[in-house]
Motif scaffolding. Structure first.
Motif, PDB file in Angstrom:
ATOM      1  N   GLU A 265     -41.480  -1.428 -49.876  1.00  0.00           N
ATOM      2  CA  GLU A 265     -40.073  -1.543 -50.434  1.00  0.00           C
ATOM      3  C   GLU A 265     -39.967  -1.369 -51.619  1.00  0.00           C
ATOM      4  OE1 GLU A 265     -35.816  -4.096 -49.681  1.00  0.00           O
ATOM      5  OE2 GLU A 265     -37.910  -4.657 -48.730  1.00  0.00           O
ATOM      6  N   GLN A 266     -41.014  -2.072 -52.535  1.00  0.00           N
ATOM      7  CA  GLN A 266     -40.877  -1.992 -54.001  1.00  0.00           C
ATOM      8  C   GLN A 266     -41.209  -0.579 -54.640  1.00  0.00           C
ATOM      9  OE1 GLN A 266     -43.662  -1.738 -56.357  1.00  0.00           O
ATOM     10  NE2 GLN A 266     -42.179  -2.167 -58.053  1.00  0.00           N
ATOM     11  N   GLN A 267     -42.152   0.003 -53.723  1.00  0.00           N
ATOM     12  CA  GLN A 267     -42.513   1.206 -54.270  1.00  0.00           C
ATOM     13  C   GLN A 267     -41.467   2.426 -54.086  1.00  0.00           C
ATOM     14  OE1 GLN A 267     -45.203   0.838 -56.468  1.00  0.00           O
ATOM     15  NE2 GLN A 267     -46.211   2.769 -55.587  1.00  0.00           N
TER      16      GLN A 267
ATOM     17  N   TYR B   6     -38.226   1.699 -53.988  1.00  0.00           N
ATOM     18  CA  TYR B   6     -37.071   1.587 -55.018  1.00  0.00           C
ATOM     19  C   TYR B   6     -37.488   2.011 -56.594  1.00  0.00           C
ATOM     20  CZ  TYR B   6     -33.749  -0.840 -51.886  1.00  0.00           C
ATOM     21  OH  TYR B   6     -32.996  -1.076 -50.842  1.00  0.00           O
ATOM     22  N   HIS B   7     -38.822   1.756 -56.709  1.00  0.00           N
ATOM     23  CA  HIS B   7     -39.362   2.314 -57.996  1.00  0.00           C
ATOM     24  C   HIS B   7     -39.264   3.986 -58.083  1.00  0.00           C
ATOM     25  CE1 HIS B   7     -42.395   3.846 -60.954  1.00  0.00           C
ATOM     26  NE2 HIS B   7     -42.114   2.685 -61.750  1.00  0.00           N
ATOM     27  N   LEU B   8     -39.507   4.411 -56.859  1.00  0.00           N
ATOM     28  CA  LEU B   8     -39.563   6.242 -56.939  1.00  0.00           C
ATOM     29  C   LEU B   8     -37.869   6.443 -57.248  1.00  0.00           C
ATOM     30  CD1 LEU B   8     -40.249   8.825 -56.349  1.00  0.00           C
ATOM     31  CD2 LEU B   8     -40.073   8.280 -53.901  1.00  0.00           C
ATOM     32  N   LYS B   9     -36.914   5.789 -56.843  1.00  0.00           N
ATOM     33  CA  LYS B   9     -35.722   6.306 -56.953  1.00  0.00           C
ATOM     34  C   LYS B   9     -35.117   5.745 -58.266  1.00  0.00           C
ATOM     35  CE  LYS B   9     -34.300   6.349 -51.983  1.00  0.00           C
ATOM     36  NZ  LYS B   9     -33.050   6.249 -51.180  1.00  0.00           N
ATOM     37  N   SER B  10     -35.692   4.958 -59.232  1.00  0.00           N
ATOM     38  CA  SER B  10     -35.217   4.498 -60.324  1.00  0.00           C
ATOM     39  C   SER B  10     -36.138   4.803 -61.663  1.00  0.00           C
ATOM     40  CB  SER B  10     -35.003   3.048 -60.329  1.00  0.00           C
ATOM     41  OG  SER B  10     -36.305   2.466 -60.194  1.00  0.00           O
TER      42      SER B  10
ATOM     43  N   HIS C 204     -43.809   8.821 -50.307  1.00  0.00           N
ATOM     44  CA  HIS C 204     -43.251   7.453 -49.543  1.00  0.00           C
ATOM     45  C   HIS C 204     -42.662   8.018 -48.278  1.00  0.00           C
ATOM     46  CE1 HIS C 204     -41.381   3.696 -48.730  1.00  0.00           C
ATOM     47  NE2 HIS C 204     -42.073   3.376 -49.939  1.00  0.00           N
ATOM     48  N   GLN C 205     -43.183   7.449 -47.346  1.00  0.00           N
ATOM     49  CA  GLN C 205     -42.600   7.526 -45.929  1.00  0.00           C
ATOM     50  C   GLN C 205     -41.185   7.141 -45.399  1.00  0.00           C
ATOM     51  OE1 GLN C 205     -44.112   9.059 -43.480  1.00  0.00           O
ATOM     52  NE2 GLN C 205     -44.254   7.888 -41.342  1.00  0.00           N
ATOM     53  N   SER C 206     -40.674   6.169 -46.272  1.00  0.00           N
ATOM     54  CA  SER C 206     -39.380   6.070 -45.948  1.00  0.00           C
ATOM     55  C   SER C 206     -38.657   6.907 -46.439  1.00  0.00           C
ATOM     56  CB  SER C 206     -39.058   4.516 -46.356  1.00  0.00           C
ATOM     57  OG  SER C 206     -39.609   3.556 -45.438  1.00  0.00           O
TER      58      SER C 206
ATOM     59  N   ARG D 176     -38.257   2.145 -42.057  1.00  0.00           N
ATOM     60  CA  ARG D 176     -36.942   1.274 -42.662  1.00  0.00           C
ATOM     61  C   ARG D 176     -36.388   2.064 -43.876  1.00  0.00           C
ATOM     62  NH1 ARG D 176     -32.910  -2.018 -40.177  1.00  0.00           N
ATOM     63  NH2 ARG D 176     -32.058  -3.191 -42.012  1.00  0.00           N
ATOM     64  N   ALA D 177     -35.014   2.595 -43.755  1.00  0.00           N
ATOM     65  CA  ALA D 177     -34.359   3.132 -44.893  1.00  0.00           C
ATOM     66  C   ALA D 177     -33.703   1.979 -45.612  1.00  0.00           C
ATOM     67  CB  ALA D 177     -33.552   4.188 -44.336  1.00  0.00           C
ATOM     68  N   TYR D 178     -34.425   1.528 -46.464  1.00  0.00           N
ATOM     69  CA  TYR D 178     -33.940   0.341 -47.183  1.00  0.00           C
ATOM     70  C   TYR D 178     -32.488   0.400 -47.966  1.00  0.00           C
ATOM     71  CZ  TYR D 178     -38.817  -0.584 -46.645  1.00  0.00           C
ATOM     72  OH  TYR D 178     -40.112  -0.779 -46.150  1.00  0.00           O
ATOM     73  N   SER D 179     -32.289   1.771 -48.605  1.00  0.00           N
ATOM     74  CA  SER D 179     -31.209   1.954 -49.344  1.00  0.00           C
ATOM     75  C   SER D 179     -29.941   1.869 -48.331  1.00  0.00           C
ATOM     76  CB  SER D 179     -31.198   3.346 -50.162  1.00  0.00           C
ATOM     77  OG  SER D 179     -32.001   3.174 -50.939  1.00  0.00           O
ATOM     78  N   PHE D 180     -30.139   2.244 -47.049  1.00  0.00           N
ATOM     79  CA  PHE D 180     -29.107   2.476 -46.057  1.00  0.00           C
ATOM     80  C   PHE D 180     -29.091   1.356 -44.920  1.00  0.00           C
ATOM     81  CE2 PHE D 180     -30.452   6.404 -47.894  1.00  0.00           C
ATOM     82  CZ  PHE D 180     -29.270   6.941 -48.078  1.00  0.00           C
ATOM     83  N   ASP D 181     -29.927   0.353 -45.114  1.00  0.00           N
ATOM     84  CA  ASP D 181     -30.249  -1.122 -44.303  1.00  0.00           C
ATOM     85  C   ASP D 181     -29.907  -0.514 -42.974  1.00  0.00           C
ATOM     86  OD1 ASP D 181     -30.260  -3.459 -43.812  1.00  0.00           O
ATOM     87  OD2 ASP D 181     -27.934  -3.886 -43.559  1.00  0.00           O
ATOM     88  N   CYS D 182     -30.702   0.327 -42.424  1.00  0.00           N
ATOM     89  CA  CYS D 182     -30.945   1.063 -41.155  1.00  0.00           C
ATOM     90  C   CYS D 182     -32.470   1.391 -40.793  1.00  0.00           C
ATOM     91  CB  CYS D 182     -29.690   2.081 -40.797  1.00  0.00           C
ATOM     92  SG  CYS D 182     -30.372   3.458 -41.557  1.00  0.00           S
TER      93      CYS D 182
END
Length: 376
Positions: free
Chosen positions: A52-54, A56-60, A242-244, A331-337
């Motif tokens: 999950e940390q990786q 969000y880092h990719l997206k920021s 990243h798989q997600s 798990r699509a963390y940004s979309f909570d699903c």
């Protein structure tokens, strides 16, 4: 991702000379990956740190990925374009020398053999940047059978991905502001320590970035360290696709989401197929008969908490019978699903259709979505 080896040290792995390493292997491996994979006979780090940390880092920020497993097949000679066209239903006749094309490649029956990125370097010179399957022997076989005037070989090229919203800033610091004007799926030559090499605006994420097609087997660590130093204040990190992020964005994985028994139409790649006129693709006639598929890849949202690891296809069930399969999930963390990619029968692929997924820990309710979450 495929064939991930869950180990923290390569000394625990049975390595031989068959497991090739890219020019960036040592630099990437030095950042302590916690997983490895063999892809196209090439060993690469596949996971770094906590997922999950990786994500969000990719997206920021910005990340460097050793994607030297994206092996190149070089086709050069008077019949190079003809040979490429024989392998794909996408029309390459108007492809300019600075373009990258995502192409489905097919056999004579219209079934997919790969989904590479094609780079045109010159009028009679191409690189086919392949996914995880052997394709070079296919080109060699056709060239030999038809006595085509073309050389087919694997050049010493190791792509390095620079991905994330700060990729433009990092690349501009190293190769100049001109790279900011490079359009998507275009490429240009940049100076890499005295050698002109190809930089393409591409990559296996939707966060933006580039791929440097590094030529040769030496001094990859030099350019890696230059990028790391130039991006220190941008929080640049070593990582991997990243798989997600790729699943929520609908980026397909060959031999997982796309398999050898599928056509481009089943894979949702019909828009890349020229079926109205014969452009020279060996599978053209077969594809014309398969333009209306009975199954197709769809985004699937799976209910509940996080999903168990997926190591096999999960059955998709509706009305008490199988109607498809799930090939990738996360798990699509940004979309909570929970997001997934599924090959679904026509009878049940409409958005909003309720399904059940037989996961490795039991049945889950699911719904067909209209589009992938990461697509805007």
């Amino acid at each position: 991702m495929l064939n991930t080896v869950a180990t923290k040290t390569t000394s625990q792995m049975p390595l031989t000379v068959r497991e090739r390493r890219s020019a960036f292997w040592a630099s990437s491996d030095a950042h302590n990956p916690n997983g490895y994979m063999v892809y196209n006979h090439t060993l690469i780090p596949s996971t770094f740190g906590e997922a999950e940390q990786q994500y969000y880092h990719l997206k920021s920020a910005v990340q460097l990925w050793d994607v030297g497993c994206e092996r190149q097949i070089e086709l050069v000679g008077p019949d190079a374009a003809k040979l490429v066209q024989m392998s794909t239903p996408r029309d390459i006749s108007q492809m300019t020398h600075d373009r990258c094309f995502y192409i489905p490649t097919v056999d004579g029956k219209g079934h997919m053999t790969n989904d590479p990125v094609l780079l045109r370097l010159d009028e009679d010179r191409f690189w086919v940047s392949i996914s995880n399957s052997d394709l070079m022997l296919y080109y060699k076989g056709i060239a030999a059978a038809l006595n085509l005037k073309v050389e087919v070989f694997e050049p010493a090229v190791s792509p390095l991905a620079i991905q994330g919203p700060k990729a433009d800033e990092l690349a501009a610091r190293v190769w100049g502001g001109k790279i900011r004007d490079l359009r998507f799926f275009r490429h240009m030559r940049v100076d890499v320590n005295g050698t002109q090499m190809i930089l393409a605006r591409s990559g296996f994420s939707t966060q933006g970035g580039f791929e440097l097609y590094f030529e040769g087997n030496k001094d990859g660590d030099v350019v890696w360290n230059q990028l790391m130093e130039a991006g220190r204040d941008l929080d640049v990190r070593a990582s991997a696709p990243h798989q997600s992020e790729r699943i929520e964005s609908g980026m397909l994985s060959f031999l997982a989401d796309i398999t050898f028994d599928m056509t481009p139409f089943e894979a949702g790649l019909g828009s890349l197929c020229e079926t109205e006129r014969d452009i020279g693709c060996l599978g053209w006639a077969a594809l014309r008969e398969k333009r209306e598929p009975d199954r197709q890849l769809r985004p699937i949202e799976i209910a509940g908490d996080g999903l168990p690891p997926q190591g096999e296809f999960w059955s998709v069930i509706a009305d008490g019978r199988p109607v498809g399969r799930i090939s990738s999930s996360c798990r699509a963390y940004s979309f909570d699903c929970n997001a997934a990619i599924g090959l679904i029968d026509r009878s049940h692929w409409s958005p909003g259709t309720a399904l059940e997924i037989l996961t490795s820990d039991g049945l889950r309710e699911a719904t067909v979505k209209e589009k992938f979450w990461g697509r805007f």
